[in-house]
Structures are given as structure tokens and as C-alpha cells.
Design a protein around this motif. Sequence first.
Motif, PDB file in Angstrom:
ATOM      1  N   GLY A 184       0.797  -1.224   0.000  1.00 45.11           N
ATOM      2  CA  GLY A 184       0.000   0.000   0.000  1.00 45.11           C
ATOM      3  C   GLY A 184       0.832   1.277   0.000  1.00 45.11           C
ATOM      4  N   VAL A 185       2.149   1.160   0.252  1.00 41.74           N
ATOM      5  CA  VAL A 185       3.017   2.349   0.227  1.00 41.74           C
ATOM      6  C   VAL A 185       3.633   2.473  -1.169  1.00 41.74           C
ATOM      7  N   PRO A 186       3.266   3.528  -1.911  1.00 42.06           N
ATOM      8  CA  PRO A 186       3.759   3.608  -3.296  1.00 42.06           C
ATOM      9  C   PRO A 186       5.272   3.828  -3.366  1.00 42.06           C
ATOM     10  N   ALA A 187       5.930   3.058  -4.231  1.00 43.26           N
ATOM     11  CA  ALA A 187       7.371   3.222  -4.447  1.00 43.26           C
ATOM     12  C   ALA A 187       7.604   3.968  -5.759  1.00 43.26           C
ATOM     13  N   VAL A 188       6.753   3.697  -6.736  1.00 40.04           N
ATOM     14  CA  VAL A 188       6.826   4.368  -8.042  1.00 40.04           C
ATOM     15  C   VAL A 188       5.405   4.718  -8.445  1.00 40.04           C
ATOM     16  N   GLU A 189       5.208   5.977  -8.875  1.00 40.55           N
ATOM     17  CA  GLU A 189       3.854   6.384  -9.256  1.00 40.55           C
ATOM     18  C   GLU A 189       3.852   6.997 -10.644  1.00 40.55           C
ATOM     19  N   ASP A 190       2.921   6.536 -11.454  1.00 40.16           N
ATOM     20  CA  ASP A 190       2.648   7.096 -12.777  1.00 40.16           C
ATOM     21  C   ASP A 190       3.924   7.329 -13.594  1.00 40.16           C
ATOM     22  N   ALA A 191       4.754   6.323 -13.691  1.00 39.23           N
ATOM     23  CA  ALA A 191       6.008   6.451 -14.449  1.00 39.23           C
ATOM     24  C   ALA A 191       5.727   6.178 -15.929  1.00 39.23           C
ATOM     25  N   THR A 192       6.019   7.168 -16.748  1.00 37.76           N
ATOM     26  CA  THR A 192       5.834   7.024 -18.191  1.00 37.76           C
ATOM     27  C   THR A 192       7.088   7.536 -18.887  1.00 37.76           C
ATOM     28  N   PHE A 193       7.758   6.672 -19.588  1.00 34.68           N
ATOM     29  CA  PHE A 193       8.925   7.089 -20.367  1.00 34.68           C
ATOM     30  C   PHE A 193       9.297   5.998 -21.369  1.00 34.68           C
ATOM     31  N   THR A 194      10.066   6.390 -22.379  1.00 36.60           N
ATOM     32  CA  THR A 194      10.502   5.441 -23.412  1.00 36.60           C
ATOM     33  C   THR A 194      12.003   5.594 -23.611  1.00 36.60           C
ATOM     34  N   VAL A 195      12.709   4.482 -23.537  1.00 35.01           N
ATOM     35  CA  VAL A 195      14.158   4.488 -23.760  1.00 35.01           C
ATOM     36  C   VAL A 195      14.423   3.846 -25.120  1.00 35.01           C
ATOM     37  N   PRO A 196      14.999   4.612 -26.063  1.00 36.34           N
ATOM     38  CA  PRO A 196      15.263   4.003 -27.380  1.00 36.34           C
ATOM     39  C   PRO A 196      16.424   3.006 -27.319  1.00 36.34           C
TER      40      PRO A 196
END
Lengths: 277, 269
Positions: free
Chosen positions: B16-28
Motif C-alpha cells: 500500500g506504500v507507493p514506491a513508483v507512481e505514474d512512471a511514463t517514459f521510453t528508452v530508445p
Amino acid sequence: MLEALAYPFMQKAVLAILLAGVACGIVGALVVVNRMTFLAGGVAHAAYGGVGLAFFAGWPVMLTATGFALVAAVLAALITLRARERMDVAVGLLWSGGMAFGVLLIDLSPGYNVDLMSYLFGSVLAVGDDVLILMAELVAVLVTLTVVFYRPLLSLSADREFARVRGLPVASLHILLVATIALAVMAAVPAIGLVLVIALLTIPAYLAERTARSLGMMMITAALWAIAFCLTGLGLAYAFDLTSGAAIVGVAVVTLAAGEMIDLTRRAVSRKSRSNS
Amino acid sequence: MMAAIRFDGVRFAYGGVPAVEDATFTVPEGAFVALLGPNGGGKTTLARLILGLLKPDRGRVQVFGEAPGSRAGRIGYVPQATTVTPAFPITALDLVALGGAGRSGPRSWLGPRIDRATRRASLDALAAVEMEAFAERPFATLSGGQRQRLLIARALAADPDLLVLDEPTANIDPAGKTCVIELLDKLVERRTLVLISHDLTAVVPRVSAVACVNRRLIYNPKPVLTPEMLHLIYGVHAADCPMETFIHDLSHVLPVMTRPHRHPDPVRA
């Protein structure tokens, strides 16, 4: 002492010791490098539930106890897979629960008059042909599993997370690893008993870890140490009419203590010679 | 070009404790990403999501267009050297071979002997980290820096297209650290690299993108740490606070440090 080898019971005892030594050497190395001593103790004690079940149901004792230990091992493996950090609780449950189950079933068994001490502390001088055959079969299964799955087990033992990243079936390998503990325990029970087997799973492997360059060498060296302890212990038990399992563990503990003392002395001497120069 | 890593609205929480939230990214493909953040900020969680060791509570993680678990053969992982017990009875070559095993199919894992292809790949990987002379040395006798190079070799033995390195310079002396950074410089030629660190000096010259994570994630496809990224790592401070001055100075210094090396112009020289 050597004349004792002329007796068939002594020949069977030596054979049983060789088999127990090989089983404990191989699996003891896996137990020590995976830091699973407590889990191995839990599986060993849980096997007593199988002994009780065998007496209660009138089934063959060693075979029933082996099956029971395997089921307990798989359960323990599944619990520790899901919550590895709470392994202590799972093992505590297995350890006391298995023994209590066995004791209760024996209490409920009508008119038993068997010496249960032989299962708890071993009775290598009383090993029969049927038990010897079962021990040989268990050791054959253990050796085959270890040879075939040596490198996946090595990978699991060296770095579990990396093994998972490499796509190895870590959960299945963990279950296999704990199941081998159950097999080794049952292969060693006639020689040393359920309560004392943990010494034969840990002391030889701990001594072997100091010099081994590979897990395979550690297994072989641990097996040789285990056989040496068992033969010496058996000799003492025969000569002084002692309980063989306790004599074997006594030899192992004294050897380990002597090794530690020699190590400490050597380190102290080398420190002193360094400070003098 | 196909994305090596794609995160779409990924959230992960521990109990219940967020470690990562709403991560959006693209690595080419071919990028060298420095993943920076404070201790406990979610760097290792992010790495474990990339490796497929954790499944997101929400959102989607893809590695080379698929779920990470089905790309195990293309992903290499270099943990901190402390993950392998120093006393573990194994030689350098045997340890590296665990990374290369399975190249010729799952059956090549079976049996006690290392197959020829794995042995060859393992020796090549040892040579890549300049450790071939140590092939038969027990792991226990190696220094911290040598052990870390060995773990890099173990990952290289599988010839991965994506290499995730978790704090590879932690717990080793400055000489070992320099050696590892030089090695990373060579590795970036042929693969995508993700370097996790809480140390801003890990932003080595060849880094092509920077991601900062402190539960929230900011990804910059350029090798530049913006003031916003530094605030994410170090927090927001009052204008007269020495920490704010430190952040301001860093945001000016790091972009210069992180530009790719340029060879001297032969005409002007």
C-alpha cells in the motif's frame, strides 16, 4: 576393532554410514551455501510426524516417513517462497507441528511397543536389509538429481535474483532443493536419527567450505568428512557401547572445535610475528 | 527504431506504500540512461520492474516490445557485488558461465559440465572486463572491484541487448570505480544500458539520457540534469537556503560534465 567387520550387522552398519555420508555431504553443501540449516532442522523434525502416521496406520515406517518428510518439505518450500523473510515462523511451525503430530498419533496407536529412540537418535548397528535398500535408493535419486540439476542449483545458490532474471524456474528449483533435504534426512535417519541429522548436514559442509573451490568439490569433501565422522563414531560406539548417533555427532563437534582452535592459534601466531617484524 | 524500454503509467506499491507512481517514459535502443535518485526513492523498484522481477500494480512495462519475462534472454543484470556471498565456493569462470548458460537452449543447463559454447562466451566476457587471467581464481580471493567486474562479465556472457546495472560502483574503492566506469564506456557501443545510482558523479561522459526518480519520475532524453530533476532528488528549499545554492550550482555544472566527449578537431589542432 577390525574383527568386528566380520559380523554381518557391522558390514551393514558401515554400508549405511557410507550412504548417509554421501547423502549428507551432497545436500549439506547445498544447505550451508543457501543458509538453510534451520529449514533443514524443521524438515528433519517434521519427519517424526511420518513415523507416528506409520505406527498409527500400520504402514512401513521408513517409506511413510519419507513420503511425509517430502510433503512437509514441499509445504515448507511453498511457504518460504511466498514469504522468505518469515521463514523462521514457517520452520518453527513445521518443526514443532510435525513432532507433535507424530507424538499424538503414537499415543493413539493401540499397544505399540517399539523403541522410538532409534528414529530420534539412530541405531546404525540395527539396520536391516530393507532399510539399507531404501537408503541406497534415496542416495541414487539424490545423486542423479544433483548431477542433472547441478548448474541450475548452483545458479540458484549463488544468486537467486540473477537466476530469475536469466529465466530459470526459481520456484521449482527451490522446491527441488528443499525436497532433496527431506531425501537426505531420511537417508541418514537409520545412521544418526532425526534429531541429530542436522549436525551431519552442517558440520562436514562447513569444514569443506573452507577449502573447496567449487560447489561440487564442497559436496565431495563434505561427504568424505561425514563418512570419516560416522566411521570414527561407529568405532567408538562399538568399543564403548555408546549410542552410535550421539557418538558420531560427538566426533564431528570435537573435530570442528579442534579445527577452530587450530585456526585461532595460527591467526594469533601470524599476528604476533607480523607485529614483531 | 524499436523502444528498448517502455513504461506506460506504471505504479508499484509495497503493502500500500507507493514506491513508483505514474512512471511514463521510453528508452530508445542504444541509449545509455543514468537512473538517479535518493536512497529509498524507487530506483531499485524501477530496475526490478524492467527486469520482470516485479509486476506493476497499474500500467504496463515493455522491454523490446514484450513483457520483460518473455525477454529474459535479451536482458542482462549486474547487481552489487555484495549479492554473491564472498565465501561462496565458485571460481571466476564458473560464476561467469552461469550468465552464459542456456544460450543453446534450456537443455544446455543440464549436467555438471559447462558446454563448449558457454565456455567460449564466458572466456570472451572475462576478456572484455580484462579478467581472463583470473578465470580459475576462487571468487573469495578477489577484491571488491574485481568481483564487480566479474558480475559485469557474468551479464555479458549472455550477450544481452539491454544491460541493467544496480549501483555497480558502490562498495568499491576509487581505483575499482574508475575501472568500472571505463568499462561501461566500452559497453555502450553495442547495447542499451541503464545505470542505477544515487551518486550524481555516476553520470559518466557517455550517458545519453537521465531519469530521476523519487517516487515520481522525470525522464530527460538528453544528458542534462534540469533544476526540476535536482529538486525531485534533493527537495525544494527556500531561496536563501545553502541547499538551493548547491542545487543551482549543480544544474549549471552537470550539463557540462555530461556532454559526450569530443575528439579534438584535427584541422584546428
